[in-house]
Design a protein around this motif. Structure first.
Motif, PDB file in Angstrom:
ATOM      1  N   ARG A   1      -3.930   3.555  -2.757  1.00 53.50           N
ATOM      2  CA  ARG A   1      -3.840   2.511  -3.783  1.00 53.50           C
ATOM      3  C   ARG A   1      -3.361   1.232  -3.092  1.00 53.50           C
ATOM      4  NH1 ARG A   1       0.192   0.492  -6.949  1.00 53.50           N
ATOM      5  NH2 ARG A   1      -0.541  -0.520  -8.848  1.00 53.50           N
TER       6      ARG A   1
ATOM      7  N   GLN B   1       0.052   8.460  -1.811  1.00 49.58           N
ATOM      8  CA  GLN B   1       0.627   9.483  -2.674  1.00 49.58           C
ATOM      9  C   GLN B   1       0.086  10.837  -2.238  1.00 49.58           C
ATOM     10  OE1 GLN B   1      -0.521   8.359  -6.585  1.00 49.58           O
ATOM     11  NE2 GLN B   1       0.924   6.625  -6.669  1.00 49.58           N
TER      12      GLN B   1
ATOM     13  N   ASP C   1      -1.990  -2.503  -3.379  1.00 52.41           N
ATOM     14  CA  ASP C   1      -1.290  -3.394  -4.304  1.00 52.41           C
ATOM     15  C   ASP C   1      -1.696  -4.832  -3.970  1.00 52.41           C
ATOM     16  OD1 ASP C   1       0.368  -4.387  -6.174  1.00 52.41           O
ATOM     17  OD2 ASP C   1       2.206  -4.151  -4.997  1.00 52.41           O
TER      18      ASP C   1
ATOM     19  N   ALA D   1      -4.361  10.084  -1.848  1.00 55.16           N
ATOM     20  CA  ALA D   1      -4.937   9.025  -2.682  1.00 55.16           C
ATOM     21  C   ALA D   1      -4.422   7.680  -2.150  1.00 55.16           C
ATOM     22  CB  ALA D   1      -4.531   9.205  -4.132  1.00 55.16           C
TER      23      ALA D   1
ATOM     24  N   ALA E   1       0.855  -1.184   0.000  1.00 57.80           N
ATOM     25  CA  ALA E   1       0.000   0.000   0.000  1.00 57.80           C
ATOM     26  C   ALA E   1       0.891   1.233   0.000  1.00 57.80           C
ATOM     27  CB  ALA E   1      -0.896   0.012   1.220  1.00 57.80           C
ATOM     28  N   GLU E   2       0.536   2.169  -0.813  1.00 60.25           N
ATOM     29  CA  GLU E   2       1.330   3.388  -0.832  1.00 60.25           C
ATOM     30  C   GLU E   2       0.406   4.580  -0.776  1.00 60.25           C
ATOM     31  OE1 GLU E   2       2.303   4.174  -5.396  1.00 60.25           O
ATOM     32  OE2 GLU E   2       3.215   2.336  -4.629  1.00 60.25           O
TER      33      GLU E   2
END
Length: 169
Positions: A23, A5, A25, A21, A2-3
């Motif tokens: 996202r 941004q 993975d 945001a 998970a990252e």
């Protein structure tokens, strides 16, 4: 993984809260699913087919004389449709029609007939005949009964016109 941004800052007059945001993975979860799938596929035992041992006689030579069956030692089974087995003791002739009996494939039916005949005459030869209405399952059930009762001598024989006439009476 998970990252998070960071969104670009706007150059407005008021300071605004930053919007992040998100996202997710999914790659590690897919890898784990495939690892588990391959593990269970490789460690599973597959079902083995049930096979009945069937010994077929050697093809006779042209000069060979067919074996003679003693009438007192013969039991003839005629497999009919609808899970019925017609049987008679001895051999059937057009001049001397046999007395026909009917039973089924249950443990109280054909199995008891075979066991009683084997007690009467240990040298019993069972002749298995089929009608056009008989199914493959009927033949397999009859062969299973031969194995269960320990019948050593049995043969699959063509149905004669005298046997068909006996059935139609």
């Amino acid at each position: 993984m998970a990252e998070i941004q960071a969104a670009a800052e706007s150059r407005g007059t008021k300071p605004r809260a930053k919007k992040h945001a998100f996202r997710l993975d999914m790659t590690p979860m897919v890898d784990l699913a495939f690892l588990l799938l391959t593990f269970f596929m490789l460690t599973t035992t597959f079902s083995k087919p049930n096979v009945m041992q069937l010994t077929m006689p050697v093809k006779p030579d042209i000069n060979d004389v067919p074996p003679v069956i003693v009438e007192a030692d013969a039991l003839t089974l005629i497999l009919d449709g609808k899970n019925r087995v017609h049987y008679f003791y001895g051999l059937n002739d057009a001049q001397n029609p046999a007395e026909l009996h009917t039973t089924g494939f249950s443990a109280d039916g054909l199995r008891q007939v075979l066991l009683k005949q084997r007690q009467r005459s240990p040298r019993t030869v069972v002749l298995i005949k089929t009608t056009p209405d008989a199914t493959y399952r009927d033949m397999v059930d009859a062969l299973d009964e031969m194995t269960i009762t320990g019948q050593k001598k049995y043969a699959v024989v063509d149905t004669s016109p005298a046997d068909l006439a006996l059935l139609h009476r």
